[in-house]
Design an enzyme around this catalytic site. Structure first.
Site, mmCIF file in Angstrom:
data_model
loop_
_atom_site.group_PDB
_atom_site.id
_atom_site.type_symbol
_atom_site.label_atom_id
_atom_site.label_comp_id
_atom_site.label_asym_id
_atom_site.label_seq_id
_atom_site.Cartn_x
_atom_site.Cartn_y
_atom_site.Cartn_z
ATOM 1 N N GLY A 42 0.801 -1.225 0.000
ATOM 2 C CA GLY A 42 0.000 0.000 0.000
ATOM 3 C C GLY A 42 0.829 1.269 0.000
ATOM 4 N N LEU A 43 2.118 1.141 -0.265
ATOM 5 C CA LEU A 43 2.971 2.330 -0.250
ATOM 6 C C LEU A 43 3.385 2.750 -1.665
ATOM 7 C CD1 LEU A 43 5.193 1.564 2.881
ATOM 8 C CD2 LEU A 43 3.072 2.871 2.746
ATOM 9 N N GLY A 44 2.689 2.212 -2.643
ATOM 10 C CA GLY A 44 2.900 2.690 -4.011
ATOM 11 C C GLY A 44 4.134 2.148 -4.694
ATOM 12 N N SER A 45 4.602 0.961 -4.261
ATOM 13 C CA SER A 45 5.832 0.435 -4.872
ATOM 14 C C SER A 45 5.654 0.160 -6.362
ATOM 15 C CB SER A 45 6.291 -0.835 -4.150
ATOM 16 O OG SER A 45 5.313 -1.855 -4.281
ATOM 17 N N SER A 46 4.491 -0.328 -6.775
ATOM 18 C CA SER A 46 4.330 -0.680 -8.191
ATOM 19 C C SER A 46 4.335 0.575 -9.059
ATOM 20 C CB SER A 46 3.064 -1.512 -8.424
ATOM 21 O OG SER A 46 1.915 -0.769 -8.089
ATOM 22 N N ASP B 105 -1.298 7.048 -7.149
ATOM 23 C CA ASP B 105 0.060 6.521 -6.929
ATOM 24 C C ASP B 105 1.032 6.979 -8.014
ATOM 25 O OD1 ASP B 105 -1.506 5.095 -5.125
ATOM 26 O OD2 ASP B 105 -0.261 3.304 -5.276
HETATM 27 O O1 PMV Z 1 -2.827 -0.047 -1.782
HETATM 28 P P1 PMV Z 1 -2.439 0.886 -2.852
HETATM 29 O O2 PMV Z 1 -1.182 1.620 -2.606
HETATM 30 O O3 PMV Z 1 -2.463 0.265 -4.208
HETATM 31 O O4 PMV Z 1 -3.534 2.080 -2.865
HETATM 32 C C1 PMV Z 1 -4.853 1.855 -3.266
HETATM 33 C C2 PMV Z 1 -5.595 3.146 -3.092
HETATM 34 C C3 PMV Z 1 -7.088 3.024 -3.419
HETATM 35 O O5 PMV Z 1 -7.648 4.321 -3.170
HETATM 36 C C4 PMV Z 1 -7.759 2.011 -2.551
HETATM 37 C C5 PMV Z 1 -7.313 2.668 -4.862
HETATM 38 C C6 PMV Z 1 -6.931 3.763 -5.814
HETATM 39 O O6 PMV Z 1 -6.807 3.437 -6.993
HETATM 40 O O7 PMV Z 1 -6.795 4.932 -5.414
#
Ligand code: PMV
Length: 329
Positions: A108-112, A155
């Site tokens: 969830g920190l945008g690594s991809s 991201d």
């Molecule tokens: O978990 P991550 O870093 O891929 O973030 C997802 C963020 C969401 O708001 C849940 C989806 C999005 O596309 O913004």
């Protein structure tokens, strides 16, 4: 010497508004001081091979010229290479890619997105193409679409621009300065619980559809909460900021994005002195963030680790966006 280019891009935290942003609510995100660095080296042969210790990728490749990925992990790159070819006439060329990442993968920190943007910058530069920042955002999105289904675009945008962003779908992202209230820090912890962003996003959207007008109210609350949070950030009002993080977490919980594992990390952080805590990113697993007085940051980090987090640390917010670090053309 062989021709090569090295580029890096930052990861991000979503401070407020994940999920709600997918259906048009505002979201506040910030780059963090953890980056992905991609080195692209010209090679001979008929493939783009990729090495990433952290992602467990050792020589997986994309076959040329037909663009076929040897493993599912590389499929997002197909979208990106397709974008470079179709929009910018860059024919994919053989290369050797090595990746170093400060960021945990899939947490969830945008690594991809950071990887995609850094790759796009280095690969296009080495291919003789100078992309604008807007084009880099598009290139990153072409990859994120395959990785995540229906990403909002936060991201890849933050990976390109760095700093802070107020993001609303369909509007030009507003760059904002993010400064935490004096004497407070942000702790980020990777729960180590795996999850797929795509699946969580789909489940949340399904619930939103089922709840009808109730979810409209929740999404509107999230939108207004982002406005208040922005004011709290501008005023340096730590108490309100922490409280809004907790409320945002409540809204995410309501939409089904939390989990027992994440909740126990959030309670551990609060008990150790954090004045607000929430999941960041898609939820279920991935990462949590906590706003803590600098004086208790170590206690919060230790409490998160004791409660089962795989990694926990204080991060700086707002750093530089994507940059070319080195190249020999
Ligand atoms: O978990 P991550 O870093 O891929 O973030 C997802 C963020 C969401 O708001 C849940 C989806 C999005 O596309 O913004």
């Amino acid at each position: 010497m062989g021709k090569y280019a090295v580029a890096s891009a930052p990861g991000k935290v979503i401070l407020f508004g994940e999920h709600f942003v997918v259906r048009g609510s505002k979201s506040i995100a910030s780059a963090i001081s953890l980056r992905v660095r991609v080195r692209v080296e010209r090679a001979s042969g008929d493939r783009i091979s990729v090495y990433s210790e952290r992602a467990g990728v050792r020589g997986d490749y994309i076959g040329l010229p037909d663009l076929r990925a040897s493993s599912a992990k590389l499929e997002p790159l197909l979208g990106l290479l397709g974008y470079l070819r179709e929009k910018h006439g860059l024919n994919p060329y053989p290369a050797r890619i090595s990746v170093e990442s400060d960021l945990p993968i899939g947490a969830g920190l945008g690594s991809s997105a950071a990887f995609a943007v850094a790759f796009a910058l280095a690969y296009s530069k080495l291919g003789g193409l100078d992309l604008t920042r807007e084009e880099l955002v598009e290139a990153g999105y072409a990859s994120e679409r395959i990785a995540h289904g229906r990403p909002s675009g936060i991201d890849n945008t933050i990976a390109v621009y760095g700093g802070g962003l107020l993001y609303k779908r369909g509007e030009k992202p507003r760059r904002i300065r993010i400064r935490l209230p004096k004497g407070f820090v942000l702790v980020v912890a990777d729960s180590g619980i795996p999850r797929s962003t795509r699946t969580v996003v789909e489940r949340v959207l399904d619930r939103a559809d089922r709840l009808g007008s109730i979810s409209s109210l929740i999404y509107r609350a999230a939108d207004e909460l982002a406005d208040l949070a922005l004011e709290a950030l501008e005023r340096g009002d730590a108490g309100l900021l922490g409280e809004l993080m907790d409320v945002n977490q409540g809204l995410l919980y309501a939409m089904g994005a939390s989990s027992a594992g994440l909740e126990s990390l959030l309670y551990a952080a609060r008990h150790a002195g954090a004045i607000g805590a929430k999941l960041t990113g898609a939820g279920w697993g991935g990462s949590v963030i906590a706003l803590a007085p600098a004086a208790s940051s170590e206690r919060v980090v230790r409490a998160l680790l004791r409660a089962g987090a795989r990694e926990a640390r204080v991060v700086d917010l707002g750093g530089a966006g994507a940059m070319l670090e080195d190249c020999v053309l």
